[in-house]
Design an enzyme around this catalytic site. Structure first.
Site, PDB file in Angstrom:
ATOM      1  N   ASN A   1      10.535   7.728   6.735  1.00 58.49           N
ATOM      2  CA  ASN A   1      11.199   6.434   6.533  1.00 58.49           C
ATOM      3  C   ASN A   1      12.217   6.244   7.665  1.00 58.49           C
ATOM      4  O   ASN A   1      13.279   6.846   7.652  1.00 58.49           O
ATOM      5  CB  ASN A   1      11.902   6.451   5.164  1.00 58.49           C
ATOM      6  CG  ASN A   1      12.676   5.173   4.914  1.00 58.49           C
ATOM      7  OD1 ASN A   1      12.473   4.165   5.577  1.00 58.49           O
ATOM      8  ND2 ASN A   1      13.571   5.216   3.931  1.00 58.49           N
ATOM      9  N   TRP A   2      11.852   5.415   8.625  1.00 59.42           N
ATOM     10  CA  TRP A   2      12.733   5.239   9.792  1.00 59.42           C
ATOM     11  C   TRP A   2      13.920   4.326   9.504  1.00 59.42           C
ATOM     12  O   TRP A   2      14.822   4.212  10.314  1.00 59.42           O
ATOM     13  CB  TRP A   2      11.936   4.670  10.968  1.00 59.42           C
ATOM     14  CG  TRP A   2      10.982   5.653  11.576  1.00 59.42           C
ATOM     15  CD1 TRP A   2      10.837   6.977  11.260  1.00 59.42           C
ATOM     16  CD2 TRP A   2      10.045   5.383  12.633  1.00 59.42           C
ATOM     17  NE1 TRP A   2       9.864   7.552  12.036  1.00 59.42           N
ATOM     18  CE2 TRP A   2       9.366   6.599  12.892  1.00 59.42           C
ATOM     19  CE3 TRP A   2       9.709   4.250  13.377  1.00 59.42           C
ATOM     20  CZ2 TRP A   2       8.373   6.685  13.873  1.00 59.42           C
ATOM     21  CZ3 TRP A   2       8.722   4.344  14.351  1.00 59.42           C
ATOM     22  CH2 TRP A   2       8.068   5.552  14.594  1.00 59.42           C
ATOM     23  N   LYS A   3      13.878   3.638   8.378  1.00 60.14           N
ATOM     24  CA  LYS A   3      14.970   2.715   8.026  1.00 60.14           C
ATOM     25  C   LYS A   3      15.189   1.717   9.172  1.00 60.14           C
ATOM     26  O   LYS A   3      14.233   1.305   9.803  1.00 60.14           O
ATOM     27  CB  LYS A   3      16.237   3.491   7.669  1.00 60.14           C
ATOM     28  CG  LYS A   3      15.954   4.620   6.681  1.00 60.14           C
ATOM     29  CD  LYS A   3      17.180   5.234   6.103  1.00 60.14           C
ATOM     30  CE  LYS A   3      16.772   6.368   5.157  1.00 60.14           C
ATOM     31  NZ  LYS A   3      17.849   6.940   4.395  1.00 60.14           N
TER      32      LYS A   3
ATOM     33  N   HIS B   1      13.804   1.517  -2.894  1.00 56.62           N
ATOM     34  CA  HIS B   1      14.549   2.582  -2.225  1.00 56.62           C
ATOM     35  C   HIS B   1      16.018   2.474  -2.613  1.00 56.62           C
ATOM     36  O   HIS B   1      16.533   1.370  -2.822  1.00 56.62           O
ATOM     37  CB  HIS B   1      14.384   2.471  -0.699  1.00 56.62           C
ATOM     38  CG  HIS B   1      15.005   3.633   0.022  1.00 56.62           C
ATOM     39  ND1 HIS B   1      16.335   3.667   0.349  1.00 56.62           N
ATOM     40  CD2 HIS B   1      14.481   4.811   0.440  1.00 56.62           C
ATOM     41  CE1 HIS B   1      16.600   4.830   0.944  1.00 56.62           C
ATOM     42  NE2 HIS B   1      15.486   5.538   1.011  1.00 56.62           N
TER      43      HIS B   1
ATOM     44  N   GLU C   1      18.660   2.542  -0.982  1.00 55.50           N
ATOM     45  CA  GLU C   1      19.475   1.613  -0.176  1.00 55.50           C
ATOM     46  C   GLU C   1      19.229   0.161  -0.587  1.00 55.50           C
ATOM     47  O   GLU C   1      20.120  -0.679  -0.504  1.00 55.50           O
ATOM     48  CB  GLU C   1      19.198   1.858   1.316  1.00 55.50           C
ATOM     49  CG  GLU C   1      19.908   3.118   1.798  1.00 55.50           C
ATOM     50  CD  GLU C   1      19.114   3.954   2.796  1.00 55.50           C
ATOM     51  OE1 GLU C   1      18.233   3.404   3.469  1.00 55.50           O
ATOM     52  OE2 GLU C   1      19.395   5.174   2.877  1.00 55.50           O
TER      53      GLU C   1
ATOM     54  N   GLU D   1      14.430  10.496  -5.490  1.00 51.84           N
ATOM     55  CA  GLU D   1      15.420  10.562  -4.428  1.00 51.84           C
ATOM     56  C   GLU D   1      16.815  10.468  -5.027  1.00 51.84           C
ATOM     57  O   GLU D   1      17.336   9.372  -5.240  1.00 51.84           O
ATOM     58  CB  GLU D   1      15.218   9.396  -3.460  1.00 51.84           C
ATOM     59  CG  GLU D   1      13.886   9.425  -2.759  1.00 51.84           C
ATOM     60  CD  GLU D   1      14.016   8.799  -1.385  1.00 51.84           C
ATOM     61  OE1 GLU D   1      13.851   9.542  -0.418  1.00 51.84           O
ATOM     62  OE2 GLU D   1      14.324   7.606  -1.290  1.00 51.84           O
TER      63      GLU D   1
ATOM     64  N   ILE E   1      20.752  11.564  -0.359  1.00 53.47           N
ATOM     65  CA  ILE E   1      20.192  10.760   0.731  1.00 53.47           C
ATOM     66  C   ILE E   1      21.197  10.605   1.874  1.00 53.47           C
ATOM     67  O   ILE E   1      22.289  10.075   1.675  1.00 53.47           O
ATOM     68  CB  ILE E   1      19.749   9.373   0.221  1.00 53.47           C
ATOM     69  CG1 ILE E   1      18.669   9.536  -0.849  1.00 53.47           C
ATOM     70  CG2 ILE E   1      19.254   8.501   1.370  1.00 53.47           C
ATOM     71  CD1 ILE E   1      18.202   8.227  -1.459  1.00 53.47           C
ATOM     72  N   GLY E   2      20.818  11.123   3.031  1.00 55.49           N
ATOM     73  CA  GLY E   2      21.652  10.983   4.226  1.00 55.49           C
ATOM     74  C   GLY E   2      22.957  11.756   4.169  1.00 55.49           C
ATOM     75  O   GLY E   2      23.859  11.541   4.986  1.00 55.49           O
TER      76      GLY E   2
ATOM     77  N   SER F   1      17.761  14.376   2.312  1.00 52.83           N
ATOM     78  CA  SER F   1      18.151  15.423   3.255  1.00 52.83           C
ATOM     79  C   SER F   1      17.113  16.535   3.411  1.00 52.83           C
ATOM     80  O   SER F   1      17.464  17.710   3.514  1.00 52.83           O
ATOM     81  CB  SER F   1      19.513  16.015   2.864  1.00 52.83           C
ATOM     82  OG  SER F   1      20.512  15.014   2.923  1.00 52.83           O
TER      83      SER F   1
ATOM     84  N   GLY G   1      14.091  10.769   5.768  1.00 62.32           N
ATOM     85  CA  GLY G   1      14.809   9.743   6.522  1.00 62.32           C
ATOM     86  C   GLY G   1      15.252  10.283   7.871  1.00 62.32           C
ATOM     87  O   GLY G   1      14.473  10.330   8.830  1.00 62.32           O
ATOM     88  N   GLY G   2      16.505  10.739   7.934  1.00 62.28           N
ATOM     89  CA  GLY G   2      17.121  11.194   9.191  1.00 62.28           C
ATOM     90  C   GLY G   2      16.239  12.111  10.030  1.00 62.28           C
ATOM     91  O   GLY G   2      16.060  11.896  11.233  1.00 62.28           O
TER      92      GLY G   2
HETATM   93  P1  PGA Z   1      17.411  11.324   4.392  1.00 63.80           P
HETATM   94  O1  PGA Z   1      16.828   9.972   3.759  1.00 63.80           O
HETATM   95  O2  PGA Z   1      16.244  12.234   4.649  1.00 63.80           O
HETATM   96  O3  PGA Z   1      18.108  10.881   5.650  1.00 63.80           O
HETATM   97  O4  PGA Z   1      18.356  11.895   3.375  1.00 63.80           O
HETATM   98  C1  PGA Z   1      15.878  10.036   2.745  1.00 63.80           C
HETATM   99  C2  PGA Z   1      15.515   8.648   2.304  1.00 63.80           C
HETATM  100  O5  PGA Z   1      16.286   7.722   2.398  1.00 63.80           O
HETATM  101  O6  PGA Z   1      14.412   8.437   1.854  1.00 63.80           O
END
Ligand code: PGA
Length: 264
Positions: A24-26, A108, A110, A180, A185-186, A226, A247-248
């Protein structure tokens, strides 16, 4: 007991050696950067075995990526609106997503927390995606506060029940669920393999109240929050973790490829 998935007819069937690794590149990467990443990934595709690699890039890069990507790489829209077309400034419709994507990410964290998307809206999106032949990846998860108050199970229950309302037994076969935890997350704080497995097992168990056991045993459950190359190996050993939503660590082709290799 490790899982793999094959497409049979239109549905996923759990088999032996295959994980879903989802990037997920966001809101990251220009067209040029996206092309460079995909070229790099294309070169490594032979090392992925039976794993299914899904990339969810910004909408602006989908067209170019779809022209150059290896067939093994699948595309996912990061979001969509539930209407087919019309006066919905700034939105993407399922018909538009379908031009490039097989999958769509829905609900998601976010979207839920920054853009205040409620379960009811997420449910409309899931139903719309399915009716257009897009496969939704439904995200669920609790906040840190909810976990501290031991509300994880009830939050997951509420989200699953509301977001999957009116999704039929046949349709659920085309849905993946991503657990998630919002606090992971992040943040660099990954759920422990035990915490993740516990939540995944709960999701599977809860859904057997809504659908048949045979169907839910095959449901693909991704863990996100993460995930890095150094924690992927332990997490993937858990029985109910069928892949990752990253994500990251999915922004760099080297790091991403390392996670795929460590998830065997
Ligand atoms: P992250 O994001 O790997 O940066 O924690 C995961 C996600 O948002 O799906």
């Amino acid at each position: 007991n490790k899982i793999s998935f094959l497409y049979q007819f239109d549905f996923y069937i759990i088999g032996d050696n295959m994980n879903i690794i989802f990037a997920n590149w966001k809101m990251n990467k220009s067209v040029e950067e996206a092309i460079a990443f995909i070229n790099d990934l294309n070169n490594n595709v032979s090392e992925f075995g039976d794993d299914e690699i899904i990339i969810s890039p910004p909408f602006t890069t989908l067209s170019e990526i779809s022209k150059i990507k290896d067939d093994k790489i699948k595309l996912c829209a990061q979001n969509m609106y539930f209407e087919d077309k019309g006066a919905f400034t700034g939105e993407i419709s399922p018909l538009m997503a379908k031009e490039f994507c097989e999958f769509v990410l829905i609900g998601h964290s976010e979207r839920r927390h920054i853009f205040k998307e409620p379960n009811q809206l997420i449910n409309k999106k899931v139903l719309s995606a399915l009716s257009h032949g897009l496969k939704p990846i439904l995200c669920v998860g609790e906040t840190e506060d909810e976990r501290k108050k031991k509300k994880t199970d009830s939050v997951l229950e509420t989200q699953l029940k509301a977001c999957l309302k009116n999704v039929s037994e046949n349709q659920i076969k085309n849905v993946m669920v991503a657990y998630e935890p919002v606090w992971a997350i992040g943040t660099g704080k990954t759920a422990t393999p035990e915490q993740a497995q516990e939540a995944h097992a709960f999701i599977r168990e809860f859904l057997t109240d809504m659908y048949s056991q045979t169907t839910i045993r095959q449901l693909i459950l991704l863990y996100g929050g993460s995930v890095k190359s150094d924690n992927a190996a332990e997490l993937i050993k858990e029985k109910d973790i069928n892949g990752f939503l990253i994500g990251g660590a999915s922004l760099d082709p080297q790091l991403f490829t390392e996670i795929i290799k460590n998830s065997k």
